[in-house]
Scaffold this active site. Structure first.
Site, PDB file in Angstrom:
ATOM      1  CB  ILE A  12      51.526  49.172  36.834  1.00  0.00           C
ATOM      2  CG1 ILE A  12      51.011  47.751  36.572  1.00  0.00           C
ATOM      3  CG2 ILE A  12      51.557  49.956  35.532  1.00  0.00           C
ATOM      4  CD1 ILE A  12      49.543  47.669  36.174  1.00  0.00           C
ATOM      5  CE  LYS A  85      47.762  43.705  41.770  1.00  0.00           C
ATOM      6  NZ  LYS A  85      48.874  43.505  40.884  1.00  0.00           N
ATOM      7  CB  SER A 125      40.967  46.856  34.043  1.00  0.00           C
ATOM      8  OG  SER A 125      40.978  45.480  33.821  1.00  0.00           O
ATOM      9  CE1 TYR A 150      40.815  46.310  40.153  1.00  0.00           C
ATOM     10  CE2 TYR A 150      40.272  44.783  38.378  1.00  0.00           C
ATOM     11  CZ  TYR A 150      41.043  45.813  38.885  1.00  0.00           C
ATOM     12  OH  TYR A 150      42.032  46.353  38.104  1.00  0.00           O
ATOM     13  CE  LYS A 154      41.070  49.604  38.450  1.00  0.00           C
ATOM     14  NZ  LYS A 154      41.913  50.698  38.906  1.00  0.00           N
ATOM     15  CE1 TYR A 178      47.166  51.159  32.455  1.00  0.00           C
ATOM     16  CE2 TYR A 178      47.222  49.929  34.518  1.00  0.00           C
ATOM     17  CZ  TYR A 178      47.391  51.115  33.822  1.00  0.00           C
ATOM     18  OH  TYR A 178      47.810  52.221  34.506  1.00  0.00           O
ATOM     19  CG  PHE A 179      44.212  44.181  26.930  1.00  0.00           C
ATOM     20  CD1 PHE A 179      43.953  45.543  26.747  1.00  0.00           C
ATOM     21  CD2 PHE A 179      43.257  43.282  26.500  1.00  0.00           C
ATOM     22  CE1 PHE A 179      42.776  45.988  26.120  1.00  0.00           C
ATOM     23  CE2 PHE A 179      42.088  43.708  25.868  1.00  0.00           C
ATOM     24  CZ  PHE A 179      41.847  45.067  25.678  1.00  0.00           C
ATOM     25  CG  ASN A 180      45.790  39.681  30.951  1.00  0.00           C
ATOM     26  OD1 ASN A 180      44.911  40.200  30.261  1.00  0.00           O
ATOM     27  ND2 ASN A 180      45.526  38.741  31.834  1.00  0.00           N
ATOM     28  NE  ARG A 232      42.014  36.270  30.320  1.00  0.00           N
ATOM     29  CZ  ARG A 232      41.128  35.310  30.039  1.00  0.00           C
ATOM     30  NH1 ARG A 232      41.038  34.840  28.802  1.00  0.00           N
ATOM     31  NH2 ARG A 232      40.333  34.835  30.981  1.00  0.00           N
ATOM     32  CG  ASP A 296      38.967  32.797  34.281  1.00  0.00           C
ATOM     33  OD1 ASP A 296      39.079  33.931  34.775  1.00  0.00           O
ATOM     34  OD2 ASP A 296      39.822  31.899  34.422  1.00  0.00           O
TER      35      ASP A 296
END
Ligand code: NAD
Ligand code: WQD
Length: 339
Positions: A12, A85, A125, A150, A154, A178-180, A232, A296
């Site tokens: 990024i 990350k 995130s 992780y 954040k 941020y999303f994906n 997502r 998930d």
């Protein structure tokens, strides 16, 4: 503005450098290259047509490195990407994650304030929402229980910066959730270059498509989603990068504390992404259904209205653009930056 970009050699960060220069800013990068290559910076320099991007190879936990940087340059703001990350790695190496992400950021914040630079944009995130209480997720959605160290780094670092800003209103702090992020610069010369087996969906798909892996494992098809696979909010990395330029404008106005979701507001399932990729590229992606991946969630997508209203920022690229650009990068650079 002159911007300190920590982690600027990464996925990024490198794309954000392009957009910073395009908007007339300049930047200095500090990165220890633990998950990146200086080649990305040489390629950024080519894209933005400068001889080089000023770069210091160093670790943000190293106070001397940061002090030397702040003594040599004057920074108007810092965009802070540097961090580890990988979600699953953080579960087996929690200390390393807390040390790198927490100690690194605490050192950075201390050196910044000592040198009178109190403007920071932080890479947060969507993971801070945990299993979100409301979908689409607005910034008012309460933060949740993170399923891995992780995510906790954040969440905790957000709290650290909120508390520091509350105690000293000279700070301007922008937390970008941020999303994906997927996709790559349309030139195909910079992109995501994961080490080893990719954890994330898109780099896995592109490695299957380029013939490096036989098939994609789809982690679960029994979620409560339209086709049973996880949903997502994928966002093109160039759009995400432009969100940082918009956030800088906010910082310039003396914004105090601000928090924004950076996403498109649209959810796509794993199989939607596979089909969009096949449509955009003409390349088949064989897959098989595997068990759910631990930690998930079924569905996660943003309401990006606040960033639109307050930053004048909206994502421009759609899922096919994201797939096409991811593929251009992967097919032109099958081994990433390693040649
Ligand atoms: P990346 O690994 O490509 O970039 C991170 C960069 O930071 C790398 O170049 C790495 O070498 C550097 N770095 C790590 N620790 C460092 C340290 N102690 N000192 C100096 N440099 C260090 O990752 P990315 O995808 O570009 O992510 C950038 C930031 O955005 C990270 O903070 C990440 O947690 C966050 N984020 C990423 C995603 C995503 O899906 N990619 C989503 C949400 C948030
Ligand atoms: C997306 C979907 C998987 C790989 C992670 C972090 C998050 C943020 C972004 C940094 C899910 C499925 C994946 C595969 C699959 N990073 N999948 N097969 O999990 O939404 O978010 O990256 O902050 O914190 O948790 O992204 O790309 O790993 O997964 O079926 O080989 O694809 O189950 O539904 P995720 P992802």
């Amino acid at each position: 503005m002159n911007i300190l970009v920590t982690g600027g050699a990464g996925f990024i960060g490198s794309h954000t450098l392009v957009e910073l220069y395009a908007a007339g800013h300049t930047a200095v990068v500090v990165d220890n290259l633990c998950n990146s290559s200086a080649e990305s910076l040489r390629r950024v320099a080519k894209i933005v047509n400068v001889s080089e991007i000023p770069f210091v190879k160093g670790d943000i936990r190293d106070r001397d490195t940061l002090n030397a940087l702040f003594s040599e340059y004057t920074f108007d703001a810092c965009i802070h990407f540097a961090g580890l990350k990988a979600v699953s790695e953080s579960v087996v190496k929690p200390w390393e994650y807390y040390d790198n992400n927490m100690s690194g950021t605490l050192t950075l914040l201390d050196v910044m304030r000592q040198h009178g630079c109190k403007n920071i944009i932080f890479s947060s995130s969507a993971t801070v929402y945990g299993d979100p209480a409301v979908i689409p997720i607005t910034e008012k959605c309460p933060k949740g229980q993170c399923s891995n160290p992780y995510g906790w780094t954040k969440s905790m670092l957000e709290q650290v910066m909120m508390d520091m800003q509350r105690a000293d209103n000279e700070w301007n702090v922008v937390l970008l959730r941020y999303f994906n992020p997927i996709g790559a610069h349309p030139s195909g010369t910079i992109g995501e270059d994961p080490n080893g087996i990719p954890n994330n969906l898109m780099p896995y798909i592109t490695q299957v498509a380029v013939g490096k892996r036989p098939e994609l494992g789809v982690f679960g098809n029994d979620y409560d989603t339209p086709d049973g696979t996880g949903v997502r909010d994928y966002i093109h990395v160039v759009d995400l990068a432009r969100g940082h330029v918009a956030a800088l404008r906010k910082v310039e106005q003396g914004s105090g504390l601000s928090i924004y979701n950076l996403g498109t507001g649209r959810g796509y399932s794993v199989l939607d992404v596979v089909h969009a990729f096949e449509k955009a590229t003409g390349v088949k992606v064989p897959y098989s259904i595997k068990p759910r991946r631990l930690g998930d969630i079924a569905t996660c997508y943003s309401n990006p209205q606040k960033a639109h209203d307050e930053l004048g920022w909206t994502a421009q690229y759609d899922i096919e653009d994201m797939c096409r650009d991811s593929w251009r990068w992967q097919s032109q650079n099958p081994d990433g930056y390693r040649k």
